[in-house]
Write an enzyme that holds these catalytic residues in place. Sequence first.
Site, PDB file in Angstrom:
ATOM      1  N   GLY A   1       0.830  -1.204   0.000  1.00 48.74           N
ATOM      2  CA  GLY A   1       0.000   0.000   0.000  1.00 48.74           C
ATOM      3  C   GLY A   1       0.864   1.252   0.000  1.00 48.74           C
TER       4      GLY A   1
ATOM      5  CD  GLU B   1     -15.117   1.227  11.930  1.00 48.94           C
ATOM      6  OE1 GLU B   1     -13.908   1.392  11.725  1.00 48.94           O
ATOM      7  OE2 GLU B   1     -15.967   1.173  11.026  1.00 48.94           O
TER       8      GLU B   1
ATOM      9  CB  CYS C   1     -17.303   1.143   6.691  1.00 48.35           C
ATOM     10  SG  CYS C   1     -18.055   1.289   5.094  1.00 48.35           S
ATOM     11  CB  THR C   2     -22.733   1.343   6.490  1.00 49.62           C
ATOM     12  OG1 THR C   2     -22.737   0.003   5.977  1.00 49.62           O
ATOM     13  CG2 THR C   2     -22.210   2.284   5.435  1.00 49.62           C
TER      14      THR C   2
ATOM     15  CD  GLU D   1     -16.013   3.629   2.419  1.00 47.23           C
ATOM     16  OE1 GLU D   1     -16.240   3.648   3.650  1.00 47.23           O
ATOM     17  OE2 GLU D   1     -16.075   2.622   1.723  1.00 47.23           O
ATOM     18  CG  LEU D   2     -10.456   6.515   5.760  1.00 47.20           C
ATOM     19  CD1 LEU D   2      -9.513   7.554   6.320  1.00 47.20           C
ATOM     20  CD2 LEU D   2      -9.694   5.365   5.126  1.00 47.20           C
TER      21      LEU D   2
ATOM     22  CB  SER E   1      -8.375   1.245   9.937  1.00 48.23           C
ATOM     23  OG  SER E   1      -7.038   1.418   9.517  1.00 48.23           O
TER      24      SER E   1
HETATM   25  C1  UN1 Z   1     -18.247  -0.862   3.399  1.00 46.14           C
HETATM   26  O1  UN1 Z   1     -18.623  -1.421   4.427  1.00 46.14           O
HETATM   27  O2  UN1 Z   1     -17.040  -0.565   3.230  1.00 46.14           O
HETATM   28  O3  UN1 Z   1     -23.869   0.752   2.447  1.00 46.14           O
HETATM   29  C2  UN1 Z   1     -19.144  -0.553   2.242  1.00 46.14           C
HETATM   30  C3  UN1 Z   1     -23.460  -0.408   2.609  1.00 46.14           C
HETATM   31  C4  UN1 Z   1     -22.837  -1.097   1.416  1.00 46.14           C
HETATM   32  C5  UN1 Z   1     -21.402  -0.728   1.266  1.00 46.14           C
HETATM   33  C6  UN1 Z   1     -20.593  -0.837   2.512  1.00 46.14           C
HETATM   34  N1  UN1 Z   1     -23.568  -0.699   0.243  1.00 46.14           N
HETATM   35  O4  UN1 Z   1     -23.575  -1.003   3.657  1.00 46.14           O
END
Ligand code: UN1
Length: 509
Positions: free
Chosen positions: A224, A396, A296-297, A262-263, A241
């Site tokens: 990376g 998180e 992540c959501t 996008e963390l 992360s």
């Molecule tokens: C993620 O967890 O990195 O909105 C992406 C969502 C999915 C994408 C998650 N469409 O939960």
Amino acid sequence: MLQDVLDHFQIEELNEGSWIGSDSVQSSTSLIEVYSPVDGSQMASIKPTDKKAYQTIVEELKKASEVWRNIPAPKRGEIVRLFGEKLRKEKNHLGKLISYEMGKSIQEAYGEVQEMIDICDFAVGLSRQLYGLTMHSERPMHRMYEQWHPLGVIGIISAFNFPTAVWSWNSTIAWVCGNVCIWKGSEKTPLTALVCQKLIASILQERGLPQAISCLITGGKEVGEWLSLDKDIALVSATGSSRMGKAVKLNVAQRFGKSLLELGGNNAMIITPNADLGIAIPATYFGAIGTSGQRCTSTRRLIVHQSVLDSVIDKLKSAYAQVKIGNPLDANNHMGPLIDNEAVQNYMAGIEACKKQGGTFIVEGGMLQVPGFEKGSYVSPSIALVNADMAIVQDELFAPLLYIIAYNELKEAIEIQNNVPQGLSSTIMTTNMREAEYFLSHCGSDCGIANVNIGTSGAEIGGAFGGEKETGGGRESGSDAWKNYMRRQTVTINYSADLPLSQGIQFKV
Ligand code: UN1
């Protein structure tokens, strides 16, 4: 199970980690062992990309970029359309591989492939809509407009939890914009990455296009770092992360490159006295335990009005009592394993920390032995009642531990929600229009995503996806996120026989 899927995809070179289209590139002899979290069995040993292979790949990318950017955008869209067609055909097998390698439920794995198909469709349409604005010049017989050009080589770093969808958000849009892509997938899910690479490579081959339009590399932090420090990589799009993203951003910034981050998320749902609990409870259930809390959501904090607290707790308790945990390939199960044993240990440490800080467990989960799958990394989910000022709520924890926090006034609930370092997704459950609109106003949620009466996870590809603060500020996927993959050029054309200066300046010879 795995063998028939691998046979189906004709994956024989299971240990190659470096690819230019369908051609593997010789790399280091050290190996990364890959185990399925489902049953602990070894899936592959992959050779991480070494510096020499990386450099070979970047040289090929630069050559491919010269060809690809000269192909008209709608023709590039045609390649992405074919990729979408291929994904439609392969949804079943690819879904199974994602589920087995990553551990998410088969329903969610199919959802991930569908998300890839959706973004392909979006990118195809976009390939005819890379619009620039025109402006009225202040000078007579002058024309102003802006146009968008490709950036060149795009580096994509993706995480294990969405081993393919997040790559496709980036790659399909980057391709129609005229860029070539180098993808560092997660070293925890290299086979899924390899299969996707093979699928796009077969299309490039059929169409006689340079293979390096899509490249794949494998490895950890060091790989990376090569991407983020390399001036040949115009944009590094990284998902993972906040700690990783910060390192990428600093490296890219010091060479004036572009980054798209996008963390981490630390997403909250506010349940007001006017919420329809018939919606709020299933939304919490999916948000907190879907993907075993590894989106992540994912919903991490439930901020509940005092007046409905007991009722929400009772209903969640009975919903959690019905959770089916086990082999994610069995469509009856809601929850598969965590990604690996380290994630299990992390979850257990999170439960301990919560207890130590005074959290009261409503549902206490922990390590779980699933009969027939003893070597898998399974856990059962937890819910704890906590206070907003406990340190644990700031982090998180990438696991199915849901915190419930009580509130009295909506303003206070929004303050609690916003008072964390991350700013990805948020939601309010209410049937009251005033509450909903206040939550959506500039005094409301500070997140990149703000929902009403749906969960925090499961965003559609059509919107711009991403968040504020330590989530990194990037926006990917739909809306006008494509602009991140292009450079804007402002053009002013003088078609008069004079040279009037702007701002009315007189400068006569
Ligand atoms: C993620 O967890 O990195 O909105 C992406 C969502 C999915 C994408 C998650 N469409 O939960």
